[in-house]
Design an enzyme around this catalytic site. Structure first.
Site, PDB file in Angstrom:
ATOM      1  N   GLY A  22       0.848  -1.202   0.000  1.00  0.00           N
ATOM      2  CA  GLY A  22       0.000   0.000   0.000  1.00  0.00           C
ATOM      3  C   GLY A  22       0.875   1.240   0.000  1.00  0.00           C
ATOM      4  N   GLY A  78       4.949  -7.039   4.485  1.00  0.00           N
ATOM      5  CA  GLY A  78       5.022  -8.081   3.466  1.00  0.00           C
ATOM      6  C   GLY A  78       6.223  -7.866   2.559  1.00  0.00           C
ATOM      7  N   ASP A 134       0.848   2.493   8.978  1.00  0.00           N
ATOM      8  CA  ASP A 134       0.516   1.691  10.166  1.00  0.00           C
ATOM      9  C   ASP A 134       1.592   1.745  11.259  1.00  0.00           C
ATOM     10  OD1 ASP A 134      -1.794   0.925   8.904  1.00  0.00           O
ATOM     11  OD2 ASP A 134      -1.029  -1.010   8.220  1.00  0.00           O
ATOM     12  N   ARG A 193     -24.598  13.208  19.774  1.00  0.00           N
ATOM     13  CA  ARG A 193     -24.554  11.840  19.243  1.00  0.00           C
ATOM     14  C   ARG A 193     -23.267  11.137  19.661  1.00  0.00           C
ATOM     15  NH1 ARG A 193     -26.110  13.548  13.079  1.00  0.00           N
ATOM     16  NH2 ARG A 193     -28.320  13.064  13.165  1.00  0.00           N
ATOM     17  N   MET A 234      -7.565   3.674   9.820  1.00  0.00           N
ATOM     18  CA  MET A 234      -6.909   2.525   9.182  1.00  0.00           C
ATOM     19  C   MET A 234      -6.007   1.757  10.153  1.00  0.00           C
ATOM     20  SD  MET A 234      -5.922   3.328   5.263  1.00  0.00           S
ATOM     21  CE  MET A 234      -6.982   2.635   4.008  1.00  0.00           C
TER      22      MET A 234
HETATM   23  O1  F6P Z   1      -0.851   0.018   3.888  1.00  0.00           O
HETATM   24  C1  F6P Z   1      -1.466  -0.166   5.106  1.00  0.00           C
HETATM   25  C2  F6P Z   1      -2.955   0.010   4.969  1.00  0.00           C
HETATM   26  O2  F6P Z   1      -3.252   1.332   4.612  1.00  0.00           O
HETATM   27  C3  F6P Z   1      -3.721  -0.380   6.217  1.00  0.00           C
HETATM   28  O3  F6P Z   1      -3.775   0.622   7.181  1.00  0.00           O
HETATM   29  C4  F6P Z   1      -5.056  -0.707   5.643  1.00  0.00           C
HETATM   30  O4  F6P Z   1      -5.742  -1.579   6.494  1.00  0.00           O
HETATM   31  C5  F6P Z   1      -4.717  -1.371   4.334  1.00  0.00           C
HETATM   32  O5  F6P Z   1      -3.454  -0.857   3.976  1.00  0.00           O
HETATM   33  C6  F6P Z   1      -5.684  -1.129   3.223  1.00  0.00           C
HETATM   34  O6  F6P Z   1      -5.271  -1.858   2.121  1.00  0.00           O
HETATM   35  P1  F6P Z   1      -5.757  -1.620   0.619  1.00  0.00           P
HETATM   36  O7  F6P Z   1      -5.200  -0.312   0.169  1.00  0.00           O
HETATM   37  O8  F6P Z   1      -5.209  -2.771  -0.130  1.00  0.00           O
HETATM   38  O9  F6P Z   1      -7.254  -1.562   0.676  1.00  0.00           O
END
Ligand code: F6P
Length: 357
Positions: A11, A113, A136, A171, A178
């Site tokens: 990502g 990864g 992250d 509310r 993320m």
């Molecule tokens: O790269 C990390 C991340 O942004 C995470 O925070 C998130 O859960 C995931 O990637 C989202 O992945 P994708 O862009 O493949 O939907």
């Protein structure tokens, strides 16, 4: 002459371009002659020989630019050693392309990864240097990853905006931040924006505690509650399930994400209106914040220095405010999660923030 291959994988995040610029500037500022080969869309470019020769000009004016000029993709480590749909051995293909171009080194920018594959290539004899990117902040061996601080800023802004409307309408608002596996981003953005409840994967929550906190706020006259919820937040009951069972449960879930399930449960138990906001990929987009520009440039410069020193097999990381070299094999396959006993969690609790535990 140094021939350098470069790729961004996984990502994207902010400051990928700033980091690559840092590497290239350092190399161009040395006596060394350099050739830079940029592989397109992560490891895919290295596997299928999709690359472009780049010059200093390509890296000019990109310090502030979001995304990655090379493109990126996810190439899961789990299947990297399996042949592709045409029977191609992907690892061998990467090695062959590296040797065909007579590269001296491969610079890889990526997260968890990506580091597993980088370590594999290093073990296979390629000269590899990596740089830690991810919003992250979950890479082992470095206190910080670039992209993280920019994402904290965006998620914080999102929660700040929600605060005013939540107060007007009395509310409960859930903002889903993320982070499927770790809660660094949620924890930091939650604290920065004054969230009342923070739910992260590392600290399974009890819905009763969450409801108690909301009701307590109401009794004290604060009619609204802000909950920062990580994508991977998990209840205590679900945390008792095996990985396989929980995966099955998620597959069957009719809500778009755990936040909506939580919203329904809170609304049922309290009778208070609950709304969910998901900033999503916005958190990975746009220009890097000034901190990340400086940070990624520093790491890039050190990666350039490693190349000039012929030092390979390292991730350039950050420990105790110093840029450090961390052996790739120490990084690969390990996750840096938030410890429930971390001082930041204890301090957040002292401030009255509820983690639902
Ligand atoms: O790269 C990390 C991340 O942004 C995470 O925070 C998130 O859960 C995931 O990637 C989202 O992945 P994708 O862009 O493949 O939907």
């Amino acid at each position: 002459m140094k021939r350098i291959g470069m790729l961004t994988s996984g990502g994207d995040c902010q400051a990928l371009n700033a980091a690559m610029r840092g590497v290239v500037k350092t190399l161009y500022n040395s006596e060394e002659q350099v050739e830079i080969y940029g592989f397109k869309d992560g490891y895919r470019g290295l596997i299928y020989s999709k690359f472009q020769m780049l010059t200093g000009k390509d890296f000019s004016g990109i310090l502030t630019k979001g995304g990655t000029i090379l493109g990126t993709s996810r190439t899961p480590f789990k299947t990297i050693q399996d042949p592709d749909e045409n029977g191609l051995n992907k690892v061998e293909a990467m090695k062959q392309n590296y040797y065909k171009l007579q590269l001296d080194c491969l610079v890889v920018l990526g997260g968890n990864g990506t580091h597993k594959t980088a370590n594999l290539l290093s073990k296979e004899g390629l000269n590899v240097i990596t740089l830690p990117k991810t919003i992250d902040n979950d890479l082992w061996g470095t206190d910080m990853t670039f992209g993280f601080q920019s994402a904290v800023d965006i998620a914080t802004d999102a929660i700040d905006y929600i605060h005013t409307t939540a107060a007007s309408h009395s509310r409960v608002f859930i903002v889903e931040v993320m982070g499927h596996k770790v809660g660094w981003l949620t924890l930091n953005a939650g604290m920065a924006s004054g969230a009342d409840i923070i739910l992260i994967p590392e600290i399974p929550y009890d819905i009763k505690k969450v409801v108690e906190k909301i009701e307590d706020r109401n009794k004290r006259g604060s009619g609204f509650t802000i909950i920062a919820v990580a994508e991977g937040a998990i209840s205590k009951d679900d945390a008792k399930l095996s990985k396989k069972e929980y995966k099955k449960k998620l597959e069957k879930m009719t809500h778009p994400s755990v936040s909506y399930e939580l919203a329904e449960a809170i609304q049922k138990k309290t009778g208070i209106e609950v709304r969910v906001t998901v900033p999503g990929h916005m958190q990975r987009g746009g220009s890097p914040c000034p901190y990340d520009r400086v940070f990624a440039s520093r790491l890039g410069a050190e990666a350039g220095k490693l190349i000039l020193d012929n030092q390979y097999g390292f991730m350039v990381g950050y420990k105790n405010r110093e840029v450090v070299r961390v052996p790739l094999e120490d990084v690969a396959g390990k996750l840096k999660a938030v410890s429930p006993d971390a001082s930041i969690v204890k301090e957040a609790k002292l401030l009255g923030i509820c983690f639902g535990d």
